[in-house]
Write an enzyme that holds these catalytic residues in place. Structure first.
Site, PDB file in Angstrom:
ATOM      1  N   LEU A   1       0.826  -1.222   0.000  1.00 53.73           N
ATOM      2  CA  LEU A   1       0.000   0.000   0.000  1.00 53.73           C
ATOM      3  C   LEU A   1       0.858   1.270   0.000  1.00 53.73           C
ATOM      4  O   LEU A   1       0.381   2.351   0.342  1.00 53.73           O
ATOM      5  CB  LEU A   1      -0.962  -0.007   1.201  1.00 53.73           C
ATOM      6  CG  LEU A   1      -1.948  -1.189   1.236  1.00 53.73           C
ATOM      7  CD1 LEU A   1      -2.815  -1.139   2.485  1.00 53.73           C
ATOM      8  CD2 LEU A   1      -2.852  -1.203  -0.008  1.00 53.73           C
TER       9      LEU A   1
ATOM     10  N   ASP B   1       4.645   4.598  -6.949  1.00 47.64           N
ATOM     11  CA  ASP B   1       4.426   4.814  -5.521  1.00 47.64           C
ATOM     12  C   ASP B   1       4.851   6.224  -5.090  1.00 47.64           C
ATOM     13  O   ASP B   1       4.118   6.926  -4.404  1.00 47.64           O
ATOM     14  CB  ASP B   1       5.215   3.790  -4.685  1.00 47.64           C
ATOM     15  CG  ASP B   1       4.681   2.374  -4.868  1.00 47.64           C
ATOM     16  OD1 ASP B   1       3.907   2.151  -5.815  1.00 47.64           O
ATOM     17  OD2 ASP B   1       5.041   1.499  -4.057  1.00 47.64           O
TER      18      ASP B   1
ATOM     19  N   SER C   1       6.279   2.759   2.398  1.00 40.64           N
ATOM     20  CA  SER C   1       7.655   3.288   2.400  1.00 40.64           C
ATOM     21  C   SER C   1       7.763   4.510   1.494  1.00 40.64           C
ATOM     22  O   SER C   1       8.434   5.485   1.852  1.00 40.64           O
ATOM     23  CB  SER C   1       8.666   2.208   2.053  1.00 40.64           C
ATOM     24  OG  SER C   1       8.249   1.469   0.962  1.00 40.64           O
ATOM     25  N   ALA C   2       7.088   4.505   0.341  1.00 36.95           N
ATOM     26  CA  ALA C   2       7.125   5.690  -0.543  1.00 36.95           C
ATOM     27  C   ALA C   2       6.534   6.895   0.181  1.00 36.95           C
ATOM     28  O   ALA C   2       7.067   8.011   0.098  1.00 36.95           O
ATOM     29  CB  ALA C   2       6.359   5.415  -1.826  1.00 36.95           C
ATOM     30  N   ALA C   3       5.440   6.680   0.923  1.00 38.89           N
ATOM     31  CA  ALA C   3       4.811   7.797   1.641  1.00 38.89           C
ATOM     32  C   ALA C   3       5.762   8.359   2.701  1.00 38.89           C
ATOM     33  O   ALA C   3       5.881   9.584   2.862  1.00 38.89           O
ATOM     34  CB  ALA C   3       3.499   7.330   2.286  1.00 38.89           C
TER      35      ALA C   3
END
Ligand code: MEV
Length: 318
Positions: free
Chosen positions: A103, A150, A106-108
């Site tokens: 979901l 992402d 990590s990108a967020a």
């Protein structure tokens, strides 16, 4: 003190096939990771809060107990601090995006960290520069594996269509239910498995990729016109093709069938790399409790998300 928050994402259509350049469609969701920076002379401190914790590890030097999810999250933040050579800082990470579930947690975290650093130090990076810096940081931490989708969705929000490049696409919001197997997965090995199948049986696997790409393209006008039952059919078709590629598990299948049969979803499919992680289900209009209950009965966790949500932002309470 500077705080930035960024959204997680779901892949609506096109996972795995996108690796070979056909279209995929993803949307930012209304679950967010929040990163707060504060000056702290003489130290670099990274704290985590509100992560969905699972598993623990202990730092034998300090005796500090940490969850493996917290360790995971701090790796992305420390890579971002190193990128900008930052010291004398405390960083607090709070996230309501389940980690290691496909979901985009990590990108967020990386996008929120880079945005907070940009503001805190007055670097003047554009959003495009934030997205590309975050992409390179995430990819480095993941040993060369990272999806531009992402970090683009965490930065710009909304939806994007991905082929070899990422393009934003304007579409209305969707209400979906996420069912989570609570089993983490290894994106790298799932991608490798599918790519190996493609090498062995190109005449079989390439048409599957083409069909998945066609589903992603057909989904765009259906979302625009809110043709929900046809969109549900495309989700079911896409799931069947992912099953054929071997990335579905018994637990994911159970959630998909519980959503369709017991929860009366209009459609359901796995989302992300498979091998664990989550499914998405398109609910009928009206109450969603029966669908959520069906997923929980099939031993998943269930929560509602909206897609097409806002990208990274500075939080004004800082
Ligand atoms: C993983 O989230 C999505 C995949 O298509 C891999 C990728 O696009 O990098 C399986």
């Amino acid at each position: 003190m500077t705080t930035a928050s960024a959204p997680g994402k779901i892949i609506l259509f096109g996972e795995h096939a996108v690796v070979s350049g056909v279209a995929a469609l993803g949307g930012a969701i209304d679950l967010r990771a929040k990163v707060t920076l504060q000056d702290l002379p003489g130290k670099v401190l990274i704290e985590t809060e509100d992560l969905a914790l699972s598993g623990f590890s202990m730092d034998l030097i300090t005796g500090q107990l940490m969850s493996s999810d917290a360790v995971h999250a701090t790796r992305y933040v420390s890579a971002a601090l190193r990128e900008f050579e930052i010291r004398d800082i405390s960083v607090k990470i709070e996230s309501d995006i389940p980690p290691a579930a496909g979901l985009g947690s990590s990108a967020a975290i990386v996008v929120a960290t880079v945005t907070a650093i940009n503001e805190h130090l007055g670097l003047g990076l554009s959003r495009k520069e934030i997205a590309s810096t975050a992409y390179h940081i995430e990819k480095r931490v993941q040993n060369g594996l990272g999806s531009q989708m992402d970090t683009a969705l965490a930065t710009f929000g909304g939806y994007c269509r991905v082929t070899r490049e990422v393009q934003p696409i304007d579409l209305p919001q969707l209400d979906l239910i996420v069912g989570c197997t609570k089993m983490s997965h290894d994106t790298f090995s799932e991608v490798e498995k599918v790519q190996r199948l493609k090498e062995c049986y190109p005449d079989v696997v390439e048409p599957i990729f083409q069909a998945i790409g066609a589903i992603s393209e057909r989904a765009v006008p259906l979302i625009r016109e809110q043709e929900m039952s046809r969109l549900g059919e495309l989700m079911n078709l896409n799931h069947g093709l992912l099953e054929a590629l071997g990335v579905c598990t018994r637990e994911l299948s159970e959630l998909v069938y519980a959503a369709r049969n017991v929860g009366s979803a209009l459609g359901a499919k796995l989302t992300g790399a498979g091998g664990g992680g989550c499914i998405i289900a398109l609910p009928q209009t009206g109450p969603r409790e029966a669908l959520m209950a069906a997923l929980r009965q099939a031993r998943g966790s269930a929560f509602a998300v909206k897609t097409g949500c806002e990208g990274v932002r500075l939080e004004s309470d800082s």
